[in-house]
Design a protein around this motif. Structure first.
Motif, PDB file in Angstrom:
ATOM      1  N   ILE D 163      48.445  19.324  17.809  1.00  0.00           N
ATOM      2  CA  ILE D 163      49.893  19.575  17.877  1.00  0.00           C
ATOM      3  C   ILE D 163      50.287  20.781  17.032  1.00  0.00           C
ATOM      4  O   ILE D 163      51.135  21.574  17.414  1.00  0.00           O
ATOM      5  CB  ILE D 163      50.690  18.315  17.437  1.00  0.00           C
ATOM      6  N   THR D 164      49.659  20.923  15.844  1.00  0.00           N
ATOM      7  CA  THR D 164      50.103  21.975  14.918  1.00  0.00           C
ATOM      8  C   THR D 164      49.237  23.224  14.972  1.00  0.00           C
ATOM      9  O   THR D 164      49.694  24.299  14.589  1.00  0.00           O
ATOM     10  CB  THR D 164      50.071  21.460  13.462  1.00  0.00           C
ATOM     11  N   GLY D 165      47.973  23.081  15.368  1.00  0.00           N
ATOM     12  CA  GLY D 165      47.056  24.208  15.281  1.00  0.00           C
ATOM     13  C   GLY D 165      46.503  24.426  13.878  1.00  0.00           C
ATOM     14  O   GLY D 165      45.762  25.380  13.636  1.00  0.00           O
ATOM     15  N   ILE D 166      46.903  23.577  12.931  1.00  0.00           N
ATOM     16  CA  ILE D 166      46.467  23.715  11.530  1.00  0.00           C
ATOM     17  C   ILE D 166      45.842  22.383  11.107  1.00  0.00           C
ATOM     18  O   ILE D 166      46.368  21.320  11.421  1.00  0.00           O
ATOM     19  CB  ILE D 166      47.671  24.029  10.600  1.00  0.00           C
ATOM     20  N   GLU D 167      44.721  22.449  10.381  1.00  0.00           N
ATOM     21  CA  GLU D 167      44.135  21.224   9.831  1.00  0.00           C
ATOM     22  C   GLU D 167      45.174  20.494   8.985  1.00  0.00           C
ATOM     23  O   GLU D 167      45.862  21.115   8.170  1.00  0.00           O
ATOM     24  CB  GLU D 167      42.954  21.571   8.898  1.00  0.00           C
ATOM     25  N   SER D 168      45.248  19.174   9.122  1.00  0.00           N
ATOM     26  CA  SER D 168      46.219  18.455   8.293  1.00  0.00           C
ATOM     27  C   SER D 168      45.898  18.623   6.819  1.00  0.00           C
ATOM     28  O   SER D 168      46.797  18.647   5.978  1.00  0.00           O
ATOM     29  CB  SER D 168      46.293  16.979   8.689  1.00  0.00           C
ATOM     30  N   SER D 169      44.601  18.786   6.484  1.00  0.00           N
ATOM     31  CA  SER D 169      44.254  18.981   5.067  1.00  0.00           C
ATOM     32  C   SER D 169      44.839  20.286   4.527  1.00  0.00           C
ATOM     33  O   SER D 169      45.254  20.353   3.370  1.00  0.00           O
ATOM     34  CB  SER D 169      42.742  18.967   4.888  1.00  0.00           C
ATOM     35  N   GLU D 170      44.888  21.316   5.360  1.00  0.00           N
ATOM     36  CA  GLU D 170      45.484  22.579   4.915  1.00  0.00           C
ATOM     37  C   GLU D 170      46.980  22.428   4.690  1.00  0.00           C
ATOM     38  O   GLU D 170      47.540  22.944   3.717  1.00  0.00           O
ATOM     39  CB  GLU D 170      45.267  23.675   5.970  1.00  0.00           C
ATOM     40  N   ILE D 171      47.623  21.718   5.612  1.00  0.00           N
ATOM     41  CA  ILE D 171      49.070  21.504   5.453  1.00  0.00           C
ATOM     42  C   ILE D 171      49.354  20.737   4.169  1.00  0.00           C
ATOM     43  O   ILE D 171      50.236  21.095   3.382  1.00  0.00           O
ATOM     44  CB  ILE D 171      49.636  20.771   6.688  1.00  0.00           C
ATOM     45  N   VAL D 172      48.562  19.684   3.937  1.00  0.00           N
ATOM     46  CA  VAL D 172      48.784  18.869   2.733  1.00  0.00           C
ATOM     47  C   VAL D 172      48.522  19.699   1.479  1.00  0.00           C
ATOM     48  O   VAL D 172      49.293  19.644   0.515  1.00  0.00           O
ATOM     49  CB  VAL D 172      47.895  17.606   2.761  1.00  0.00           C
ATOM     50  N   LYS D 173      47.449  20.489   1.506  1.00  0.00           N
ATOM     51  CA  LYS D 173      47.144  21.339   0.345  1.00  0.00           C
ATOM     52  C   LYS D 173      48.330  22.263   0.040  1.00  0.00           C
ATOM     53  O   LYS D 173      48.754  22.411  -1.112  1.00  0.00           O
ATOM     54  CB  LYS D 173      45.881  22.156   0.646  1.00  0.00           C
ATOM     55  N   GLY D 174      48.901  22.864   1.068  1.00  0.00           N
ATOM     56  CA  GLY D 174      50.052  23.738   0.877  1.00  0.00           C
ATOM     57  C   GLY D 174      51.238  23.005   0.267  1.00  0.00           C
ATOM     58  O   GLY D 174      51.899  23.498  -0.639  1.00  0.00           O
ATOM     59  N   ILE D 175      51.494  21.805   0.750  1.00  0.00           N
ATOM     60  CA  ILE D 175      52.632  21.035   0.248  1.00  0.00           C
ATOM     61  C   ILE D 175      52.378  20.574  -1.182  1.00  0.00           C
ATOM     62  O   ILE D 175      53.290  20.557  -2.016  1.00  0.00           O
ATOM     63  CB  ILE D 175      52.928  19.841   1.188  1.00  0.00           C
ATOM     64  N   VAL D 176      51.140  20.202  -1.484  1.00  0.00           N
ATOM     65  CA  VAL D 176      50.800  19.788  -2.850  1.00  0.00           C
ATOM     66  C   VAL D 176      50.984  20.964  -3.806  1.00  0.00           C
ATOM     67  O   VAL D 176      51.602  20.825  -4.869  1.00  0.00           O
ATOM     68  CB  VAL D 176      49.351  19.245  -2.906  1.00  0.00           C
TER      69      VAL D 176
END
Lengths: 334, 334, 334, 334
Positions: D163-176
């Motif tokens: 859906i996003t084209g981005i690993e969820s781990s990358e998204i979480v890392k960015g938010i953290v």
């Protein structure tokens, strides 16, 4: 296996095709009173069964009548070209039913979407109802303005007993008495006995829906007898019992090894000597007391049910309205 | 304003209370043939109207019968305590209707959720049906096992003409004939003429639902005449015409300035001298040709409709089953 | 009206086009520092505004930059041909932004769907994200297998403060820092000051999203300054304040009567002599204390928002990938 | 069975408890380096595993760390009292993790709901995020007004790669990196190897989420190493492979007959002499080529996932905020 009471366990399948397969394993081929005709078209297998008489009916445990099964093993892959081809085949097969039942070109149709919209694998009927083209109100409100090539079609989702408190068959009977269609088409989710048929198979039958079929608790049927008009059932297996997955797999293992010239008696022991029904009973006997004999559905059921609901809606639109070309059925669904 | 044909424009409200307000503005108070009784309880105003005869009916343009309006201006704030208090009041008022209509304690009830589940502000009826306690099937399937204090309740959402092709009144008539309830309760979303009543007001009426009421296109009613049994309507205004927002606001501006001793004739010119209906017609005359006279709903409609649907389901559960305490109604909804 | 403090009330619009209209009413035309260019194509009006300098920016209260507004009054009618034409126009206008900002053909894009998926009129951004074609993972996982004519596109819906507890701007900043796109496209639902623009208008702006814009509570913006990369905003008005409906209507009434040579001073009194902003303040002063100044949305918002979300997704697919033909954009959305 | 390459087939389970069971079958009991402690409370079994060192880790194929498994075989029955008891137990077990990891009472928490909201059995994480109490924004916007007994909690659903084209781990890392929590709690749907654990089991682990765990395609993990802060994983098995259903059942059949003093070698042949892993490989070898080795989920998954999502949200609310009483956890979820 003497401790098993065979009469207690019934192998349940809603597909006439599977009933024939099971009867075939147990007895001789072909089954008397059941005519069978198979057509292949690039990944689509259409089997036309005709249960001709009481003999055939008893042999496979299905009502006298015509059953079409459309099997498309690749249907779960989301290929839209394949989906369109299936809708077109379905439309053509369905038209044969209309001809055979003498349904006139302007006859009024009521489409009934059985099942529970809150339970994804049981929501097939309601999904078809939401996507099919409904025209009856145009004929009622402005009969002179309806373009040629259409007929009056209405569609309802009666809900399930747990939500309404009323048998869906009673609700449909009331609506039929009031709105007076000439034909009912009932859509329902089914249980299959083989996991590969789940969400890949469409069955059409002119026998209506009988007590105990479908995945919910439909204790009263939708039939010519109960409704007073012809009733065609369209069903798709969306669930399978855990017990039938096991049984099916043991079967697959046996044929797998047989191809490799394995000694199945040695490998499977007595399991190899049971027939399919005995083995299934054994499996159920083990699973049910510990509560494992669940009805299961593929993880991707949300997408599968949406896809197959659209195929059926497209096929019905093309079959019911002359103005809709079977070559472009998808354009008329939502 | 002589160019306006007054008869062409009807100020439409589904609320008897608003009809009384409008009649009051035009004429004398009290209105002959309409009895009115108001109760206040900490933020909840309950108005009991009795349209007693043809005179009253004609004066306000509503059928002879009883109308209860529960107004709760703070209901959009999401206060769960207030919501529970409203459900309890609704249950008590509803019980009065049952007594007045001589509905026995074991009489069978059919709840009908009118409206379109795909259109959020029109989905009130279907939401109530999904949340109300349904018991009829227990009485049918195991009559001896039902605990005392319950009665047979069933519930259906017939859908709308555009989805089914059949008038919802026809579907309900069919289901009534088949399942034979003693009373129908029809839930519907309404149009209000004042924005502050949207999603804050519940109306109960023993007149049933008449052609043209509700926000959809219900050209045939649900009434004692059409169904053959008493029919109670429960409605909540969920939408308002842009034109009535404007009109309402001009009214508010006038009373605002009047309090400040402003010269309204000077400030509003001729607008000040029109009565409410004339002004509304003027507003509509301006808005409709340019397509601005939309039905609108608050931005937060998804949450509001869910909340008020639960209040009504809770109130009905408490009113219909003696075993459910009006002090703890919320526990029985989903 | 001396009791009103003008500075307390700001007429809020998220559309640059409306800001220009308001400034034009108050002052001279054309506005210095704002260039304007209008194109018509059978029911579609495209207005290109260029706020060229501080003078223009101050005059209309919008940032220096380019703003495109696509107005389609008939867009709420559900005409799919018109929808496709709008998507094509949007794609072409959007490509101009990419050229002007020097975004390379293989530059990486992050699409951000702002808003709350649980609030229908605020769900535009998440709907676009669900429907747009996402390709970045193919470039990451199998860079040699991606067909020519595509670029890496990713898409996220950061949610709203009330659901996540984190400003959506912070979430986006984190994702940008981590995934390193070259351009952000932010989609958001807006508030309009005129009801006819609701769900009929698309605005594209290269200024990003600024504090206070959009219908939610976005106190921090998404801009080149905050994200470090160019940010294009796409917005659609989906709600309007009750107060602006009233104000707009009074305006319409005045021009309606002016056409009929009515004496507006006589009919509207002092109302006629206020300018638009003064009148709006007056309306708000009246509505807000009684809680009537709701944000409202058309009753059919569920369908409207789905339609316009698909148009934007189609337009973006065509604008971002050379391989997708602007003449057949709809095929690539879900 | 010599034709099978054992190394090609790995029995996959996301539950440490099942990994221990499998290791136990293959080798000696107890497993060195794995401490185990079991508590029973009326239908709830809590198993505390401590993988103490590399020896234990290698033996069961799970990271060093603490794993709690809460098993509730009756959880699929919809008993709300039982659900509340499970939430309370979960809260108490979770608090132990906070103490052991030295998470201060005012430490900031980020809850991450992994999985795909469009795939019902994968939607557990997003459901928890929608239902958990979020407070961080109150601490940011009005720190002096937050009642005592609460801590800053935020919650996001990063979506899935498709859906996003981005690993969820990358998204979480960015938010953290941006929002700087002190602890991450990651919720995910798991695969079990036994059908009875599906939707009846909750696992809590202080090891975070490792590549390849969960039912989706999470190729990068969420761990202390990747995020820089402690990460607790909460998982629920919601799907099971068809192959493991078969294998499990053969096991059950064997112990069923063993109780009846059956000669399993005679009945099952060589099947009886294979260990669990060999048999599972055999089953997979047969199922996979014909495409039957689907991940399946119970038919009632919509309801089950909603129920267990609410239990976890309630448990987290009670564990994270002192002001919320573990005896009344349900009141704080939506």
């Amino acid at each position: 296996m003497s401790e098993l009471d065979l009469s207690l366990y019934q192998v349940r399948t809603d597909l006439a095709l599977e009933a024939v397969e099971m009867a075939t394993e147990l007895g001789s081929t072909p089954i008397e009173g059941v005519a069978k005709d198979v057509i292949e078209d690039q990944g689509i297998t259409i089997t036309r069964l005709h249960v001709q008489n009481a003999l055939g009916s008893q042999a496979i445990g299905k009502m006298i009548g015509h059953y079409i099964t459309i099997e498309v093993p690749e249907l779960r892959n989301g290929d839209t070209n394949l989906q369109d081809r299936v809708a077109t085949h379905m439309a053509k097969e369905f038209e044969q039913f209309l001809v055979r039942l003498n349904i006139a070109k302007d006859a009024k149709i009521l489409i009934v979407g059985l099942g529970n919209w809150n339970v994804t694998p049981d929501a097939l009927g309601p999904i078809v109802v939401e996507n099919v083209m409904v025209t009856r109100h145009f004929f009622e409100l402005m009969p002179n303005d309806v373009a040629p090539g259409y007929r009056p079609v209405s569609a309802v989702s009666p809900g399930v007993l747990g939500i309404t408190g009323i048998e869906s068959s009673e609700i449909v009977k009331g609506i039929v008495d009031q709105s007076k269609p000439d034909l009912v088409i009932a859509i329902d989710a089914l249980a299959s006995k083989s996991i590969e048929r789940v969400n890949t198979t469409i069955q059409i039958a002119d026998t209506g829906i009988h007590p105990g079929s479908g995945i919910g608790n439909k204790r009263k049927g939708l039939t010519f007898e109960s409704l007073g008009i012809p009733t065609i059932a369209i069903g798709v297996p969306t669930v399978v019992y855990a017990s039938t997955i096991v049984n099916n797999t043991i079967d697959l293992m046996r044929s797998h090894l047989a191809k490799q010239n394995g000694d199945n008696d040695k490998i499977f022991g007595l399991l190899n000597q049971m027939n399919e029904q005995e083995r299934l009973m054994f499996v159920k006997e083990v699973l049910e007391p510990v509560g494992h004999n669940l009805l299961v559905t593929p993880k991707e059921i949300d997408e599968f049910i949406e896809d197959i609901g659209n195929i059926i809606a497209s096929g019905l639109n093309a079959a019911l309205h002359e103005a809709i070309d079977t070559n472009n059925v998808a354009a008329y669904t939502h």
